[in-house]
Motif scaffolding. Structure first.
Motif, mmCIF file in Angstrom:
data_model
loop_
_atom_site.group_PDB
_atom_site.id
_atom_site.type_symbol
_atom_site.label_atom_id
_atom_site.label_comp_id
_atom_site.label_asym_id
_atom_site.label_seq_id
_atom_site.Cartn_x
_atom_site.Cartn_y
_atom_site.Cartn_z
ATOM 1 N N LEU A 316 100.361 -82.144 -45.059
ATOM 2 C CA LEU A 316 99.165 -82.011 -44.858
ATOM 3 C C LEU A 316 98.312 -83.331 -45.620
ATOM 4 N N SER A 317 98.913 -83.606 -46.960
ATOM 5 C CA SER A 317 98.382 -84.601 -47.594
ATOM 6 C C SER A 317 98.759 -85.980 -46.929
ATOM 7 N N LEU A 318 99.740 -86.148 -46.078
ATOM 8 C CA LEU A 318 99.746 -87.399 -45.510
ATOM 9 C C LEU A 318 98.707 -87.323 -44.254
ATOM 10 N N LEU A 319 98.417 -86.183 -43.573
ATOM 11 C CA LEU A 319 97.417 -86.292 -42.550
ATOM 12 C C LEU A 319 95.928 -86.536 -43.300
ATOM 13 N N ILE A 320 95.794 -85.960 -44.370
ATOM 14 C CA ILE A 320 94.550 -86.291 -44.692
ATOM 15 C C ILE A 320 94.385 -87.858 -45.414
ATOM 16 N N ASP A 321 95.157 -88.222 -46.053
ATOM 17 C CA ASP A 321 95.518 -89.528 -46.571
ATOM 18 C C ASP A 321 95.448 -90.592 -45.404
ATOM 19 N N ALA A 322 96.076 -90.386 -44.271
ATOM 20 C CA ALA A 322 95.933 -91.206 -43.257
ATOM 21 C C ALA A 322 94.579 -91.330 -42.468
#
Ligand code: ATP
Length: 437
Positions: A316-322
């Protein structure tokens, strides 16, 4: 920052995450990872495993059963303590965590009301978060068992087996990736809080006198891992726990938090748990789980530093960050700017026309040996670029009518959108250079 609704719908549209059992109306707190999401998850787990197990001489892996002897959870304290106080609404029957019923939802006289329907509430009651099941033909107290609420307890119960088989000397670690289950009262925020999720846990055993040193080491090491998979530093922070937040046996605990659209939230916890866990299993099982130090001839219960991170929360953090939106020639372009080590696909190969299918498929087959590749021939090239921007593919390669003659293809960079003509026999080198720079 992207809002959760936009992200959830992108995840569904592009095959990252679907609501579980959607055709039956869904089941709250459970999610299915689609063809693209499963690749993202795999990259995250591979990256963790490489850094924690494969690249180190002092850590070994383990894969234990999800259902363990129920005494495991008595020893760990989960049977007696793993519960949230909860409150039911007598009218609409909704269930809330007691700490969610805040004063703003109370009536003027301090009497608390249901935040959903204003109905009367029950007193707070303890609610155990472990899922129960029965092992064998009988469904009685003797066959009661639990789905594990965390992966780490079996690391403690297997401590002696692993240590002696792998001939490990302290300090050393045992790592495990696997599913965990918690009957969360209010699963929410997409895959942030679900009832079935995956954890990546390391228990690092050391001499009690050295636990502080290793605790500090692992806090830094784990923070650096998030940076290495491309999480932006400004969206990460360390939150050391205050003394009154610590469990009685813990000497220190730090959360790695990420700035989610709903606020700073925990991705991982790192804790100096002293010798509590092994001691509890020694007490409950009556077995000797001490460590014998050959050099000093001393026998002791090792201390443990634990690092515990959720795969789903990391995704989730990777998706939001990306996630980013840009305007290109008056049109909105959505891009997931994943770091190449975690991008579900590193490259995608397109034939410019259906007539070029055969050589394009051959090229893609060759490149698959080196890179995570996808083949796409549906729709215009522009549509295919858009599709791969939205799943974060760093390079798209187009085989066109000239390729047969000049033995070259067009490589388009996701971030700059620049297109380069590259000789086919130089492609692997070109891409490797790009990924390592
Ligand atoms: P929280 O306070 O958010 O409930 P926790 O402190 O109970 O989390 P731990 O028991 O420390 O969490 O679990 C370690 C990690 O497992 C968490 O940092 C998180 O990444 C993940 N995790 C825990 N509960 C869930 C859940 N319900 N859904 C998804 N991931 C979870």
């Amino acid at each position: 920052m992207v809002d959760m609704d936009t992200l959830t719908s992108l995840c569904k549209r592009r095959g990252f995450v679907f609501q579980s059992s959607e055709i039956y109306g869904g089941i709250n707190g459970f999610w299915d990872f689609g063809p693209v999401g499963v690749e993202l998850k795999r990259r995250v787990k591979d990256s963790w495993w490489k850094r924690i197990v494969q690249w180190r001489e002092d850590v070994v892996g383990l894969d234990t059963s999800i259902i363990a002897h129920p005494q495991t959870w008595v020893a760990s304290g989960h049977v007696s303590h793993f519960s949230d106080p909860m409150i039911d609404c007598k009218k609409c029957k909704r269930r809330f965590r007691a700490d969610e019923i805040n004063p703003s939802t109370s009536s003027g006289h301090g009497e608390k009301k249901c935040p959903e329907c204003g109905g009367e509430l029950t007193e707070a009651r303890q609610f155990n978060l472990m899922f129960q099941t029965y092992v064998g033909a009988n469904q009685d107290a003797a066959s009661l068992a639990y789905l594990r609420p965390e992966t780490c307890q079996s690391i403690f119960t297997e401590f002696k087996n692993v240590q002696s088989v792998a001939r490990l000397k302290i300090p050393f670690g045992i790592a495990q990736i696997g599913k965990a289950f918690r009957n969360e009262i209010t699963p929410r925020n997409f895959i942030f809080r679900s009832r079935e999720f995956e954890q990546m846990e390391l228990e690092f055993f050391c001499h009690p006198k050295e636990s502080q040193k290793w605790y500090e080491y692992w806090v830094q090491e784990r923070f650096d891992w998030f940076l290495s998979i491309g999480v932006k530093k400004e969206n990460l922070r360390l939150r050391p726990h205050a003394k009154d937040e610590l469990a009685h046996y813990a000497k220190g605990c730090t959360d790695i938090e990420f700035q989610m659209p709903f606020g700073w939230s925990e991705l991982e916890g790192i804790a100096d748990r002293s010798d509590y866990d092994l001691s509890q299993h020694i007490k409950t099982s009556g077995k000797d789980l001490d460590y014998f130090d050959e050099e000093t001839k001393a026998k002791f219960v090792p201390a443990v530093v634990e690092t515990s991170v959720g795969v789903d929360r990391t995704c989730l953090s990777l998706l939001i960050d990306a996630y980013r939106e840009e305007e290109v020639k008056g049109e909105k372009r959505i891009v997931l700017g994943f770091h190449p080590t975690i991008a579900p696909f590193q490259i995608a190969v397109f034939p410019l026309s259906g007539k070029l299918r055969e050589p394009a498929i051959k090229l893609e087959k060759d490149l698959r040996k080196y890179f995570a590749a996808d083949y796409d021939e549906a729709g215009s090239i522009g549509k295919r670029y858009r599709r791969h921007d939205e799943v974060g593919t760093p390079f798209c390669i187009t085989y066109d009518f000239q390729s047969d003659q000049d033995h070259a293809v067009t490589v388009r960079n996701r971030d700059t959108m620049q297109q380069d003509r590259i000789a086919i026999d130089q492609l692997v080198r070109y891409l490797n250079d790009k990924f390592s720079s």
